[in-house]
Motif scaffolding. Structure first.
Motif, PDB file in Angstrom:
ATOM      1  N   ARG A  59       9.566   1.154  -0.710  1.00  0.00           N
ATOM      2  CA  ARG A  59       8.917   2.430  -1.030  1.00  0.00           C
ATOM      3  C   ARG A  59       7.907   2.269  -2.159  1.00  0.00           C
ATOM      4  N   TYR A  61       6.290  -0.460  -2.981  1.00  0.00           N
ATOM      5  CA  TYR A  61       5.159  -1.218  -2.444  1.00  0.00           C
ATOM      6  C   TYR A  61       4.248  -0.313  -1.623  1.00  0.00           C
ATOM      7  N   LEU A  62       4.822   0.530  -0.771  1.00  0.00           N
ATOM      8  CA  LEU A  62       4.014   1.419   0.059  1.00  0.00           C
ATOM      9  C   LEU A  62       3.264   2.451  -0.776  1.00  0.00           C
ATOM     10  N   ARG A  63       3.888   2.948  -1.834  1.00  0.00           N
ATOM     11  CA  ARG A  63       3.190   3.893  -2.711  1.00  0.00           C
ATOM     12  C   ARG A  63       1.999   3.234  -3.393  1.00  0.00           C
ATOM     13  N   GLN A  64       2.165   2.008  -3.862  1.00  0.00           N
ATOM     14  CA  GLN A  64       1.071   1.304  -4.528  1.00  0.00           C
ATOM     15  C   GLN A  64      -0.050   1.019  -3.540  1.00  0.00           C
ATOM     16  N   ARG A  65       0.300   0.734  -2.313  1.00  0.00           N
ATOM     17  CA  ARG A  65      -0.697   0.428  -1.293  1.00  0.00           C
ATOM     18  C   ARG A  65      -1.488   1.667  -0.894  1.00  0.00           C
ATOM     19  N   ASN A  66      -0.828   2.832  -0.863  1.00  0.00           N
ATOM     20  CA  ASN A  66      -1.500   4.075  -0.486  1.00  0.00           C
ATOM     21  C   ASN A  66      -2.304   4.676  -1.622  1.00  0.00           C
ATOM     22  N   ASN A  67      -1.979   4.342  -2.851  1.00  0.00           N
ATOM     23  CA  ASN A  67      -2.675   4.872  -4.024  1.00  0.00           C
ATOM     24  C   ASN A  67      -3.214   3.725  -4.870  1.00  0.00           C
ATOM     25  N   PRO A  68      -4.285   3.072  -4.433  1.00  0.00           N
ATOM     26  CA  PRO A  68      -4.802   1.941  -5.224  1.00  0.00           C
ATOM     27  C   PRO A  68      -5.418   2.414  -6.537  1.00  0.00           C
TER      28      PRO A  68
END
Length: 73
Positions: A59, A61-68
């Motif tokens: 989760r 990792y996915l948050r960081q990927r969606n909010n660069p």
């Protein structure tokens, strides 16, 4: 003692802390629950703990990927 507690919690993925915050239960009682049930059931809560830790890291990792950030463009 706080340094040791912080180090262990950082190395142990923070699952107990996250569950405690989510359900408004003390973190120490959740840790004791995991320890006691691990002895009684011969380790099966450890598998649940690792699955929760994996899920929390995915989760994050996915948050960081969606909010660069600005530096990642």
């Amino acid at each position: 003692m706080e340094k040791v507690k912080y180090f262990v919690e950082n190395q142990a993925f923070g699952v107990c802390t996250r569950l405690g915050e989510k359900f408004k239960i003390s973190t120490s009682s959740i840790r004791l629950y995991f320890i006691y049930t691990s002895f009684i059931t011969m380790g099966s809560p450890i598998i649940i703990y690792l699955i929760l830790a994996f899920w929390m890291n995915i989760r994050r990792y996915l948050r960081q990927r969606n909010n660069p950030t600005v530096w990642e463009f």
